[in-house]
Design an enzyme around this catalytic site. Structure first.
Site, PDB file in Angstrom:
ATOM      1  N   LYS A  82       1.240   4.562  -3.173  1.00 35.20           N
ATOM      2  CA  LYS A  82       0.970   5.908  -2.758  1.00 35.20           C
ATOM      3  C   LYS A  82       2.598   6.615  -3.198  1.00 35.20           C
ATOM      4  O   LYS A  82       2.221   7.552  -3.422  1.00 35.20           O
ATOM      5  CB  LYS A  82       0.253   6.119  -1.524  1.00 35.20           C
ATOM      6  CG  LYS A  82      -1.008   5.043  -1.035  1.00 35.20           C
ATOM      7  CD  LYS A  82      -1.933   6.591  -2.476  1.00 35.20           C
ATOM      8  CE  LYS A  82      -3.291   5.322  -1.584  1.00 35.20           C
ATOM      9  NZ  LYS A  82      -4.292   6.233  -2.904  1.00 35.20           N
TER      10      LYS A  82
ATOM     11  N   TYR B 296       0.970  -1.233  -0.171  1.00 39.05           N
ATOM     12  CA  TYR B 296      -0.137  -0.108   0.373  1.00 39.05           C
ATOM     13  C   TYR B 296       0.607   1.224  -0.271  1.00 39.05           C
ATOM     14  O   TYR B 296       0.340   2.287  -1.000  1.00 39.05           O
ATOM     15  CB  TYR B 296      -0.974   0.302   0.826  1.00 39.05           C
ATOM     16  CG  TYR B 296      -2.127   1.478   1.204  1.00 39.05           C
ATOM     17  CD1 TYR B 296      -3.318   1.404   0.397  1.00 39.05           C
ATOM     18  CD2 TYR B 296      -0.608   1.758   2.198  1.00 39.05           C
ATOM     19  CE1 TYR B 296      -3.965   2.428   0.908  1.00 39.05           C
ATOM     20  CE2 TYR B 296      -2.167   3.252   2.370  1.00 39.05           C
ATOM     21  CZ  TYR B 296      -3.480   3.613   1.909  1.00 39.05           C
ATOM     22  OH  TYR B 296      -3.599   4.711   1.430  1.00 39.05           O
TER      23      TYR B 296
END
Length: 263
Positions: free
Chosen positions: A162, A158
């Protein structure tokens, strides 16, 4: 581009069925902006679109689409073309996450995460450029995260996704000025999340105090008029950037302690 300039035009919001995406839909509808709402949960999406049409008298199209599927962005663009809809504001908010030790996730889940969090952002920007550039001015808001500033154990994929969005968006901000397209990177800070495992909390201060989803959206939209490249609704990001200058081994261990999933 001021928010009121968008009245009567179309905005596309991904991940619109909850959280920050839903809040973008609410605030844009209140400003008279027509909406294309995209998410996986058809029931929530349909209910939201119905409510916004009734409350604000706008047009709202609910499209239950899984952005992890190959060609999803292309098919979405073609569908809107057939309906004569030209997007003036694109909000790339949809995201998946897995808050747990890396080995507990499947390769299929990580591939879906990367497709939604990173590849869909690239594909949607690429497919909708001509629509956006056809307007006198237009904008893209790509939702990043403070997790982009350093590696995050237990949120490894994750955080990496990002970091991709964060850097890609800022590069595009400069490239697409010539097209009259503002690309804004939004760092929303801690908001209530539906990421798997997040409800269990952390052993330290990895997440901090969460705020409502309305705050980052209320901060983001006025900055369209200022052509701001990065809008930060999160506290402590300067500290994060300075912290990242310390030896990598130390940084990684400290972040690991902060984000280790609670029992």
């Amino acid at each position: 581009m001021h928010l009121e300039d968008l009245k009567g035009d179309w905005a596309l919001v991904t991940g619109a069925s909850s959280g920050i995406g839903q809040e973008f839909a609410l605030q844009l509808a209140a400003a008279g902006v027509n909406l294309v709402l995209v998410a996986r949960r058809a029931d929530r999406l349909k209910s939201l679109a119905t409510n916004l049409r009734a409350r604000h008298g706008i047009e709202a199209l609910d499209l239950p689409i899984d952005l992890a599927q190959a060609m999803a962005a292309e098919e979405l663009h073609q569908l809107l073309q057939r309906q004569g809809i030209k997007i003036r504001l694109l909000v790339n908010n949809a995201a998946l996450g897995h808050w747990a030790p890396f080995e507990t996730g499947t390769t299929q889940a990580y591939e879906a995460l990367i497709r939604v969090n990173a590849l869909a952002v690239v594909n949607l920007c690429h497919n909708f450029l001509h629509d956006l550039a056809s307007h006198h001015d237009s904008a893209i808001i790509n939702v990043s995260s403070p997790a982009a500033y350093q590696p995050v154990p237990f949120l490894a994929v994750y955080a990496a996704s990002k970091a991709f969005v964060h850097n890609f968006s800022q590069a595009l901000h400069e490239e697409w000025r010539k097209h009259g397209v503002l690309v804004q990177t939004l760092l929303p800070g801690p908001t209530p999340t539906e990421l798997p495992g997040a409800q269990a909390g952390t052993r330290g201060k990895g997440i901090g105090t969460t705020v409502g989803a309305s705050y980052p959206v209320r901060l983001s939209l006025p900055h369209l008029a200022k052509a701001t490249a990065v809008v930060t609704a999160a506290r402590g990001t300067l500290w994060q950037r300075l912290f990242a200058l310390l030896p990598a081994k130390f940084v990684i261990r400290q972040v690991s302690r902060m984000f280790s999933p609670g029992s």
